[in-house]
Design a protein around this motif. Structure first.
Motif, PDB file in Angstrom:
ATOM      1  N   ILE A 184     126.320 105.764 -34.334  1.00 15.11           N
ATOM      2  CA  ILE A 184     125.484 107.067 -34.125  1.00 15.11           C
ATOM      3  C   ILE A 184     124.778 106.044 -32.653  1.00 15.11           C
ATOM      4  O   ILE A 184     124.246 105.209 -31.908  1.00 15.11           O
ATOM      5  N   ASN A 185     124.687 106.662 -31.711  1.00 13.54           N
ATOM      6  CA  ASN A 185     124.077 106.437 -30.215  1.00 13.54           C
ATOM      7  C   ASN A 185     122.942 107.421 -29.840  1.00 13.54           C
ATOM      8  O   ASN A 185     122.330 108.409 -30.002  1.00 13.54           O
ATOM      9  N   VAL A 186     121.729 105.913 -29.527  1.00 13.49           N
ATOM     10  CA  VAL A 186     120.290 106.597 -29.610  1.00 13.49           C
ATOM     11  C   VAL A 186     119.334 105.763 -28.352  1.00 13.49           C
ATOM     12  O   VAL A 186     119.766 105.752 -27.453  1.00 13.49           O
ATOM     13  N   ARG A 187     118.623 106.920 -28.158  1.00 16.70           N
ATOM     14  CA  ARG A 187     117.951 107.081 -27.084  1.00 16.70           C
ATOM     15  C   ARG A 187     117.226 107.057 -27.870  1.00 16.70           C
ATOM     16  O   ARG A 187     116.421 108.085 -28.853  1.00 16.70           O
ATOM     17  N   SER A 188     115.978 105.409 -27.429  1.00 20.74           N
ATOM     18  CA  SER A 188     114.045 105.658 -27.473  1.00 20.74           C
ATOM     19  C   SER A 188     113.814 105.551 -26.499  1.00 20.74           C
ATOM     20  O   SER A 188     114.028 104.303 -25.644  1.00 20.74           O
ATOM     21  N   ALA A 189     112.026 105.663 -26.201  1.00 27.73           N
ATOM     22  CA  ALA A 189     111.580 104.802 -25.150  1.00 27.73           C
ATOM     23  C   ALA A 189     110.375 103.940 -25.781  1.00 27.73           C
ATOM     24  O   ALA A 189     110.270 103.283 -25.404  1.00 27.73           O
ATOM     25  N   THR A 190     110.991 103.812 -26.734  1.00 30.19           N
ATOM     26  CA  THR A 190     109.955 102.795 -27.624  1.00 30.19           C
ATOM     27  C   THR A 190     110.997 101.770 -28.487  1.00 30.19           C
ATOM     28  O   THR A 190     111.911 102.775 -28.812  1.00 30.19           O
ATOM     29  N   ILE A 191     110.824 100.910 -29.119  1.00 32.26           N
ATOM     30  CA  ILE A 191     111.589  99.905 -29.858  1.00 32.26           C
ATOM     31  C   ILE A 191     111.758 100.290 -31.689  1.00 32.26           C
ATOM     32  O   ILE A 191     112.824 100.018 -32.262  1.00 32.26           O
TER      33      ILE A 191
END
Ligand SMILES: Cc1cc2nc3c(=O)[nH]c(=O)nc-3n(C[C@H](O)[C@H](O)[C@H](O)COP(=O)(O)O)c2cc1C
Length: 260
Positions: free
Chosen positions: A85-92
């Motif tokens: 799964i390729n994930v995008r996030s601005a926070t950890i």
């Protein structure tokens, strides 16, 4: 830790809004690994994804992204493919949760340091992580600590970004794979495979369409190749899978010399 396929191998690379479990299952007749998503995990990346949809791009925007991720992993559990799964996030924090879910299902957790849409860059996602190596390394460490095989998807030709330094930083943080969109620069793959820390698997991406392009990346030291746009086309998948099988069996040798 996931049983990653033996090199060389073929990966189906994320296509936002399209690469779900059905896509992975369809591709599994040709690819060894299918990285689903990208999926926006946190409120800022989800707002950015909504803006992308508003201007006509296809995105996954389920009510609960972690539940969506779990559903895709369950739905691929019996398919003959290593899921990712390729994930995008601005926070950890959501990255930790996504990685734990991936670890539980022997799936690859791929940190997206690749997408270049301004909406995603504005909230610190995608390729902005390439210039923010400490935060990228923290995401990688969080995913690796959760027990997931961890990939980092990067893009070449980003002004001011030294990809060899990024490779060193993510490897030190525990990354297993560097998934490189070479853009128009196959040479970047040679540079990365020459300098990459031992143990970092380099997956070469962009323009892989058949024998010649597989041979070109093989000659530059890649451990694996991936297909994005051709992943939905059975004939293209079959052509690339045949080239990767030839690579595995040593039958690409002549082409390797020709293209090096
Ligand atoms: C419509 C579309 C959506 C994409 N979405 C993602 C994504 O969410 N995450 C990602 O890392 N790459 C994404 N990519 C990039 C592809 O995975 C791949 O790197 C790129 O298309 C180059 O490979 P190709 O020449 O085999 O298509 C996307 C590409 C396209 C065309």
């Amino acid at each position: 830790m996931t049983a990653a396929p033996a090199a060389p191998f073929l990966v189906a690379a994320s296509l936002s809004g399209r690469a779900d479990a059905d896509w992975a299952r369809a591709a599994s007749d040709h690819v060894d690994c299918a990285v689903m998503g990208g999926i926006a995990l946190d409120p800022a990346s989800r707002d950015a994804a909504r803006e992308l949809v508003a201007r006509g791009r296809s995105e996954f925007l389920p009510d609960d992204p972690l539940a969506w991720l779990g559903r895709q992993l369950r739905a691929t559990a019996d398919a003959p493919v290593v899921p990712g799964i390729n994930v995008r996030s601005a926070t950890i924090e959501p990255v930790c949760k996504a990685a734990a879910a991936c670890a539980e299902r022997d799936a690859i957790c791929e940190i997206n340091a690749h997408c270049r849409q301004p909406e995603l860059r504005a909230v610190g996602c995608g390729e902005t992580l390439l210039a923010d190596r400490d935060r990228l390394a923290a995401y990688v460490a969080a995913a690796a600590d959760a027990g997931a095989t961890t990939s980092v998807k990067v893009r070449a030709e980003v002004p001011g970004v030294d990809l060899t330094a990024v490779a060193r930083a993510v490897a030190a943080a525990g990354a297993d794979w560097l998934h490189v969109d070479a853009m128009d620069s196959e040479a970047v793959v040679a540079e990365l495979t020459r300098t990459a820390p031992a143990g970092l698997t380099v997956v070469a991406n962009n323009g892989v369409r058949g024998h010649d392009t597989v041979a070109a990346y093989a000659a530059r030291g890649a451990d694996a190749v991936s297909i994005g746009r051709p992943s939905t086309d059975p004939q293209a998948r079959s052509r690339v899978a045949e080239a990767v099988a030839a690579w595995r069996d040593g039958r690409l040798t002549g082409r390797l010399e020709a293209s090096s």
